[in-house]
Scaffold this motif. Structure first.
Motif, mmCIF file in Angstrom:
data_model
loop_
_atom_site.group_PDB
_atom_site.id
_atom_site.type_symbol
_atom_site.label_atom_id
_atom_site.label_comp_id
_atom_site.label_asym_id
_atom_site.label_seq_id
_atom_site.Cartn_x
_atom_site.Cartn_y
_atom_site.Cartn_z
ATOM 1 N N UNK A 91 0.835 -1.072 -0.191
ATOM 2 C CA UNK A 91 0.142 0.215 0.197
ATOM 3 C C UNK A 91 0.822 1.457 0.031
ATOM 4 N N UNK A 92 2.307 0.876 0.302
ATOM 5 C CA UNK A 92 2.445 2.017 0.714
ATOM 6 C C UNK A 92 3.779 2.809 -0.983
ATOM 7 N N UNK A 115 0.596 15.952 5.703
ATOM 8 C CA UNK A 115 0.751 14.118 6.326
ATOM 9 C C UNK A 115 1.184 13.131 5.763
ATOM 10 N N UNK A 116 0.652 13.520 3.675
ATOM 11 C CA UNK A 116 0.747 11.767 2.979
ATOM 12 C C UNK A 116 1.998 11.944 2.496
ATOM 13 N N UNK A 124 11.692 16.560 0.560
ATOM 14 C CA UNK A 124 11.519 17.522 0.793
ATOM 15 C C UNK A 124 10.081 17.538 0.409
ATOM 16 N N UNK A 125 9.342 16.855 1.634
ATOM 17 C CA UNK A 125 7.861 16.974 2.220
ATOM 18 C C UNK A 125 7.346 18.390 1.214
ATOM 19 N N UNK A 126 7.690 19.360 2.082
ATOM 20 C CA UNK A 126 7.268 20.692 1.736
ATOM 21 C C UNK A 126 6.955 21.516 0.567
ATOM 22 N N UNK A 127 8.596 20.634 0.067
ATOM 23 C CA UNK A 127 8.486 21.553 -1.295
ATOM 24 C C UNK A 127 7.092 20.632 -2.554
ATOM 25 N N UNK A 163 -1.245 11.407 -5.640
ATOM 26 C CA UNK A 163 0.527 11.657 -6.733
ATOM 27 C C UNK A 163 1.405 12.067 -6.058
ATOM 28 N N UNK A 164 1.482 12.473 -4.573
ATOM 29 C CA UNK A 164 2.674 13.000 -3.344
ATOM 30 C C UNK A 164 3.574 11.965 -2.885
#
Length: 260
Positions: A91-92, A115-116, A124-127, A163-164
């Motif tokens: 699932x990941x 969160x996702x 680089x999740x924030x970007x 799509x994240x």
């Protein structure tokens, strides 16, 4: 990378009797865009729910082969054996966009995307979140609770959210419903960019979107009527389009049904 569906059967229990979802469905797909076609009730959404592991098959199994060293099996026997650790790993690598009219969550759009991103360990999740918000036109809804989203905005959010994590397997159920022309073009662009490296499975009644397919699956009353390469299947109709092929197959099915 490939997905094998092996003798899948799913039946829904209802108050006034059972309803067939899939009956002994077998097929196999590899990297690329696979579009699932069929009339309402043919089993398209059932196939997607089973493949996304949101639903357990009554019989048969689904085998996900990510690489030569990594394979996952989804079946009733595996669920009974509580082999959930492997499914969590699967699932990941997978994102599913269902048909929904409203979400029952209070989290704001930007926070939920963050969160996702963190949960799927993207770099680089924030970007990534900022880029997703800009790309899918969600800037005006950054602080809007998810349960307030509806229509086109909700669909754009669901696509951005899915799509994240840049999933290896992307599953979409009627993704163009209520999307405007610009968002539909963006979706088609995403499909074109992904098709050589990922598996995308799409159930749709949008014949324009279906032209993005590498492969086609035609479902009829829970059974696989035809599947194969789009260019080979559509070569049999004069127009050479998915819409023309689909129409021809519907006519063929009706004629065949009326002559047992």
């Amino acid at each position: 990378m490939k997905i094998d569906w092996i003798h899948l059967t799913k039946q829904y229990d209802q108050t006034l009797g059972s309803r067939l979802g899939l009956l002994d469905f077998s097929a196999s797909i590899q990297t690329g865009n696979t579009v699932v076609l069929g009339e309402k009730g043919a089993g398209k959404s059932t196939l997607l729910r089973l493949t996304s592991t949101r639903m357990i098959p009554d019989d048969g199994r689904i085998v996900f082969t990510i690489n030569s060293d990594s394979a996952f099996i989804w079946s009733k026997s595996h669920v009974r054996a509580s082999e959930f650790s492997n499914i969590n790993l699967l699932n990941e690598k997978m994102s599913y966009v269902p048909k929904v009219k409203r979400l029952d969550k209070d989290t704001a759009v930007e926070m939920d995307l963050k969160h996702r991103a963190y949960a799927t360990h993207v770099s680089n999740p924030k970007k990534r979140v900022v880029e997703a918000i800009a790309k899918w036109g969600l800037a005006a809804y950054r602080h809007t609770p998810l349960h307030h989203l509806q229509g086109e905005v909700l669909n754009r959010y669901l696509l951005a959210h899915s799509l994240i994590s840049d999933p290896l397997i992307w599953i979409l159920d009627e993704p163009t419903l209520e999307l405007d022309e610009m968002s539909t073009r963006l979706l088609c662009y995403e499909l074109q960019q992904r098709h050589t490296q990922r598996i995308t499975l799409i159930a749709t009644s949008d014949m324009h979107l279906a032209e993005c397919a590498d492969d086609l699956i035609l479902l009829d009353r829970g059974m696989c009527r035809r599947y194969g390469k789009k260019k080979l299947l559509t070569a049999g109709v004069r127009e050479g389009t998915v819409a023309a092929w689909y129409k021809a197959m519907q006519v063929f099915t009706r004629v065949k049904s009326s002559h047992p």
